[in-house]
Design a protein around this motif. Structure first.
Motif, PDB file in Angstrom:
ATOM      1  N   ASP A 100       0.586  -1.320   0.102  1.00  0.00           N
ATOM      2  CA  ASP A 100       0.053  -0.054  -0.054  1.00  0.00           C
ATOM      3  C   ASP A 100       0.922   1.490  -0.168  1.00  0.00           C
ATOM      4  N   GLY A 101       2.245   0.924  -0.138  1.00  0.00           N
ATOM      5  CA  GLY A 101       3.183   2.205   0.073  1.00  0.00           C
ATOM      6  C   GLY A 101       3.237   2.900   1.072  1.00  0.00           C
ATOM      7  N   LEU A 102       2.669   2.377   2.272  1.00  0.00           N
ATOM      8  CA  LEU A 102       3.196   3.202   3.551  1.00  0.00           C
ATOM      9  C   LEU A 102       3.926   2.557   4.205  1.00  0.00           C
ATOM     10  N   ASN A 103       4.753   3.361   5.149  1.00  0.00           N
ATOM     11  CA  ASN A 103       5.820   2.643   5.796  1.00  0.00           C
ATOM     12  C   ASN A 103       5.768   3.635   7.195  1.00  0.00           C
ATOM     13  N   PHE A 104       5.645   3.062   8.416  1.00  0.00           N
ATOM     14  CA  PHE A 104       5.504   3.711   9.653  1.00  0.00           C
ATOM     15  C   PHE A 104       6.600   3.189  10.582  1.00  0.00           C
ATOM     16  N   GLN A 105       7.936   2.556   9.761  1.00  0.00           N
ATOM     17  CA  GLN A 105       9.075   2.156  10.521  1.00  0.00           C
ATOM     18  C   GLN A 105       9.950   3.368  10.891  1.00  0.00           C
ATOM     19  N   TRP A 106      10.229   3.468  12.053  1.00  0.00           N
ATOM     20  CA  TRP A 106      11.462   4.419  12.569  1.00  0.00           C
ATOM     21  C   TRP A 106      12.617   3.794  12.487  1.00  0.00           C
ATOM     22  N   ASN A 107      13.743   4.500  12.525  1.00  0.00           N
ATOM     23  CA  ASN A 107      15.239   4.176  12.679  1.00  0.00           C
ATOM     24  C   ASN A 107      15.280   4.345  14.447  1.00  0.00           C
ATOM     25  N   PRO A 108      15.766   3.353  15.081  1.00  0.00           N
ATOM     26  CA  PRO A 108      15.867   3.479  16.504  1.00  0.00           C
ATOM     27  C   PRO A 108      17.186   4.366  16.628  1.00  0.00           C
ATOM     28  N   LEU A 109      16.841   5.352  17.969  1.00  0.00           N
ATOM     29  CA  LEU A 109      18.255   5.948  18.374  1.00  0.00           C
ATOM     30  C   LEU A 109      19.350   5.034  19.078  1.00  0.00           C
ATOM     31  N   LYS A 110      20.414   5.366  18.729  1.00  0.00           N
ATOM     32  CA  LYS A 110      21.610   4.637  19.434  1.00  0.00           C
ATOM     33  C   LYS A 110      21.832   5.322  20.744  1.00  0.00           C
ATOM     34  N   LEU A 111      21.420   4.779  21.938  1.00  0.00           N
ATOM     35  CA  LEU A 111      21.664   5.655  23.212  1.00  0.00           C
ATOM     36  C   LEU A 111      22.462   4.531  24.285  1.00  0.00           C
TER      37      LEU A 111
END
Ligand SMILES: [Zn+2]
Lengths: 165, 256
Positions: A100-111
């Motif tokens: 469907d062309g949607l992407n709700f993935q985020w890149n995790p922060l390196k903490l």
């Protein structure tokens, strides 16, 4: 904005108004507004949140059953940096399908562990202040007792170990 | 011990759920078998700090019992969890002096769900952090009405003249998907075509070059042949002349 006059109006009651937005993320995307003109989440009374959450789940099920979607996203955009574009509080219920062309993935922060601990301590302080627990769960109390016990036992063990040649 | 594939196939949904539960990291976190940074818990849910956060101040809110997706959960738990999510959002706003939060739920792998244990994400947002955007694509009024009339009977909306457009709404989604696929295909085809045209041009060019080369070679051959023919002819003529000369000598001898 007044969701009641939207052409995509699906239903309304004293707490909420469900609308098919004019610019959906995917066909079947539903926006569930509070009936009262609240703007941010923090203004919405708990009773309204409860009703809207149950409705969001029902709408999610309707999309599963009647629009042949294989998943749904439920998203609240609270504040302009969070993507909120309407002056009325709302929940988005978005049907998801393959490609469907949607992407709700985020890149995790390196903490670092230190950073995480700092965040945790700060957040814990405010969480304890804000969340009113009607009755402090017995499980927590039990767990607290257990932790104390384990801690003491560990100390005892350590002492024993240190005594050994 | 993990069951074999054969055993998995024979299991009932209840048994599968039980197995999923036994292997669920979040059930272990809730039970305290795996350490976590626990922020809150009550009889229905547990909130822990996400150690792979989208932003500074990212909380996972989990139901205490193992449910995979929202529709499996009792309404009491759903209601409580969204209220707690609201309070967590409030705590994040205050703790980090933030100007925005997202509450995010993914139901199903296709929606981005990664763990088999249902969860609500609550995290801080800053202007232009690029973490999450809900796209907005305009839809025609006709398509909007088709969808509306299709969904109305299922949401108990105001009684309206609902046309039998159930199939149409699904058809519309299928059509849209097909159209998108076609557009994509056309793009690919065009790309392919352009490639082919370039290839063809290249081939034609090299063909012409080859032809030109061939022609030159042929011409050379022809020239050589002609040269040889001319040489042969000359030789012949010389021979003939010699014969004639010889003959003349013979004749002269006769008159001598
Ligand atoms: Zn679980």
């Amino acid at each position: 904005m007044n969701p009641e006059t939207e052409p995509g109006l699906l239903f309304k009651d004293e707490n909420q108004i469900a609308v098919l937005p004019l610019k959906p993320a995917t066909p079947g995307h539903i926006q569930l507004f509070s009936a009262q003109p609240f703007t941010i989440l923090e203004q919405v009374p708990n009773a309204v949140i409860e009703t809207m959450a149950i409705t969001a789940n029902k709408l999610s099920t309707v999309l599963f059953d009647h629009l042949n979607c294989q998943g749904t996203n439920i998203i609240i955009e609270n504040g302009i940096p969070a993507g909120q574009t309407s002056s009325r509080f709302s929940m988005h219920i978005i049907p998801r399908r393959e490609n469907d062309g949607l992407n709700f993935q985020w890149n995790p922060l390196k903490l670092s562990e230190d950073d995480l601990n700092t965040i945790f301590l700060r957040l814990e302080e405010f969480t304890n202040q804000i969340i009113i627990q009607k009755e402090k769960s017995k499980i927590i109390q039990q767990e607290e007792k257990k932790t104390v016990l384990e801690y003491n036992q560990e100390n005892y063990l350590l002492k024993q170990l240190r005594r050994m040649p | 011990m993990q069951p074999t594939e054969e055993e998995l196939k024979k299991m009932s949904p209840e048994q599968l759920l039980e197995l999923q539960k036994q292997n669920c990291i979040f059930c272990k976190i809730i039970a305290g078998e795996i350490p976590s940074k626990k922020l809150y818990q009550d009889e229905h849910c547990v909130a822990v700090l996400d150690i792979n956060p989208a932003s500074e101040g990212h909380v996972l809110l989990l139901p205490k019992d193992h449910y995979q997706i929202l529709p499996q959960m009792p309404e009491e738990v759903i209601a409580r969890m969204f209220v707690v999510a609201k309070e967590l959002s409030h705590a994040i706003l205050k703790a980090f002096n933030a100007k925005g939060t997202n509450i995010f739920v993914a139901n199903g792998a296709i929606a981005g769900q990664r763990a088999p244990h249902f969860m609500i994400h609550v995290f801080q947002r800053k202007q232009d952090d690029g973490i999450l955007t809900i796209p907005a694509k305009p839809i025609s009024e006709k398509d909007l009405m088709t969808l509306k009339n299709h969904l109305l009977p299922f949401v108990g909306g105001e009684k309206q003249q609902v046309l039998d457009e159930k199939k149409d709404a699904q058809q519309f989604i299928e059509d849209k998907k097909e159209l998108d696929a076609e557009i994509q295909e056309e793009k690919e085809e065009k790309k392919e075509e352009t490639k082919q045209v370039v290839q063809l041009k290249k081939e034609k060019k090299s063909e012409k070059k080859k032809k030109r080369k061939q022609k030159i070679e042929d011409d050379f051959d022809k020239f050589d042949k002609k040269e040889k023919e001319m040489d042969d002819e000359e030789e012949e003529i010389e021979k003939e002349e010699k014969t004639i000369a010889l003959d003349l000598d013979k004749i002269g001898d006769l008159f001598a």
